[in-house]
Motif scaffolding. Sequence first.
Motif, PDB file in Angstrom:
ATOM      1  N   UNK A  42       0.818  -1.228   0.000  1.00 20.31           N
ATOM      2  CA  UNK A  42       0.000   0.000   0.000  1.00 20.31           C
ATOM      3  C   UNK A  42       0.844   1.267   0.000  1.00 20.31           C
ATOM      4  N   UNK A  45       1.720   2.194   5.049  1.00 17.94           N
ATOM      5  CA  UNK A  45       1.779   1.559   6.363  1.00 17.94           C
ATOM      6  C   UNK A  45       0.499   0.889   6.813  1.00 17.94           C
ATOM      7  N   UNK A  51       6.875  -5.580   5.585  1.00 15.29           N
ATOM      8  CA  UNK A  51       7.430  -5.817   6.926  1.00 15.29           C
ATOM      9  C   UNK A  51       8.845  -6.403   6.874  1.00 15.29           C
ATOM     10  N   UNK A  58       9.335  -6.089  14.280  1.00 10.08           N
ATOM     11  CA  UNK A  58       8.668  -5.876  12.998  1.00 10.08           C
ATOM     12  C   UNK A  58       8.448  -4.382  12.759  1.00 10.08           C
ATOM     13  N   UNK A  59       8.865  -3.906  11.585  1.00  9.98           N
ATOM     14  CA  UNK A  59       8.589  -2.514  11.172  1.00  9.98           C
ATOM     15  C   UNK A  59       8.198  -2.527   9.702  1.00  9.98           C
ATOM     16  N   UNK A  60       7.655  -1.398   9.254  1.00  7.87           N
ATOM     17  CA  UNK A  60       7.187  -1.309   7.871  1.00  7.87           C
ATOM     18  C   UNK A  60       8.208  -0.544   7.033  1.00  7.87           C
ATOM     19  N   UNK A 130      -1.617 -10.316  16.862  1.00 10.09           N
ATOM     20  CA  UNK A 130      -0.275  -9.866  16.488  1.00 10.09           C
ATOM     21  C   UNK A 130      -0.170  -9.609  14.987  1.00 10.09           C
ATOM     22  N   UNK A 132      -2.608  -8.674  13.002  1.00  9.44           N
ATOM     23  CA  UNK A 132      -3.781  -7.990  12.460  1.00  9.44           C
ATOM     24  C   UNK A 132      -3.433  -6.904  11.429  1.00  9.44           C
ATOM     25  N   UNK A 133      -2.187  -6.453  11.414  1.00 11.65           N
ATOM     26  CA  UNK A 133      -1.794  -5.439  10.442  1.00 11.65           C
ATOM     27  C   UNK A 133      -1.219  -6.039   9.163  1.00 11.65           C
TER      28      UNK A 133
END
Lengths: 155, 296
Positions: A42, A45, A51, A58-60, A130, A132-133
């Motif tokens: 997307x 974020x 990820x 975890x980061x984007x 955890x 969900x994103x």
Amino acid sequence: MEKRHIKLTVNGKERELLVKPNDLLLNVLRNDLELMGTKYGCGIGECGACTVLLNGKAVLSCIVLAITVDGQSITTVEGLGNYADLHPLQSSFIKHGAIQCGFCTSGMLLTGEALLKENPNPKEEEIREYLRGNLCRCTGYAAIVKAIQAVAKEA
Amino acid sequence: MKTDTKILAAEFDYLQCLTLADALAFLAQHQEKAKILAGGTDLIVKMKIGSVQCEQVISIQNIEELNYLRSDTDSLKIGAVTTLREVEGSEVVKARYSALFEAVRSMAATSVRNMGTIGGNLCNGSPAADTAPPLLVFDATVNLASKCGERIVPITEFFLGPGKTTLAVDEVLTEITIPMPGEYTGSSFLKLGRVAADIAKISVAVFIQRSGQTCSVCRIALGSVAPVPLRVPEAEAMLVGNTVTPELIIAVAKTAATLIRPITDNRSTSSYRSKVSPIILEEAITAAWQRSGGEL
């Protein structure tokens, strides 16, 4: 904009790079380091396809400036395992049919890895919470959750 | 022009700071031409889509002196660049500040909470900022520092409008101070989103102190239903000094719903927000009351 020199540890290897302040970590990984496993979804974020793990968290990568992670450690899906030596999560995703189009998979694997490091034996709700994103447009969530649960049980 | 979120097209100069003094000096020099970068989950997205422009990005995310959670008998102090997940993981927050714990836990994705900071959530100035309603009901204050000095502002005076705060162009939010709730207190936070990891279409927080079966202190705040996250003193006053009953809670929730000014946007309609807010507020007041030890 002047390019600046940064040093990163990517999948255990030290890498030195020249980046502009507006270069995104995602593009540096994909274009400069040719690590194509990390996906552009997307770009704002919300989907989790980009990820990566930054110092184990975890980061984007689509909203991280590469210049800000100078001196830090990144793990991409290529760092989890390879064809010859798959990571337990990768084997489990294959076994449980948790991969359909595959676009969300690297984000799912890395978020799953971060989860199991924090909580080696998560309940189904904890896995869903955890993850969900991380969006899966094939809606293969049930198999993804099972694949992660199976690894937790084996360990 | 079509935005391409694959890249960040805007060009800027990057200034990395390791001390607050450095950040304040840069900010004093560049003022409105500079933007402060903490977690980046709001700023980088806004720069990508072009709604924020700047010449300098001043990164404060690695300033260790702004990254802490410290508590004593009087208060909890949270450094501005403490991530939302660090707040969520704090035992003190979980044990004593239920509304704040529930708010940070409800926010976005794990990865976004790993990146996003509590200071950034406030400075972004969104009426939907999830940490705002809890901080409003806990009567928090924020420290704003500039090269010229420091001021302490009650959180009730921090938000001025959508995307607008009282932060001056040369100021950085450095710390949030939340008084320690006393005995016989309880708090709660609830929100409605469209999907699991979403910006709130309505959020509510409640703090209650109990004296027997009477409510002695009540604070209620709502988010996403007005230009700023707001308290509703007229509704709060209905509970204070009274024996708390299910009927009274419903009446308070209904009154609170008349005090909000929701708009219709891409997340919800004004009429939906007005109809649903008393329902989630009733639930939140009930939870806060029961957590304070009160019976119904």
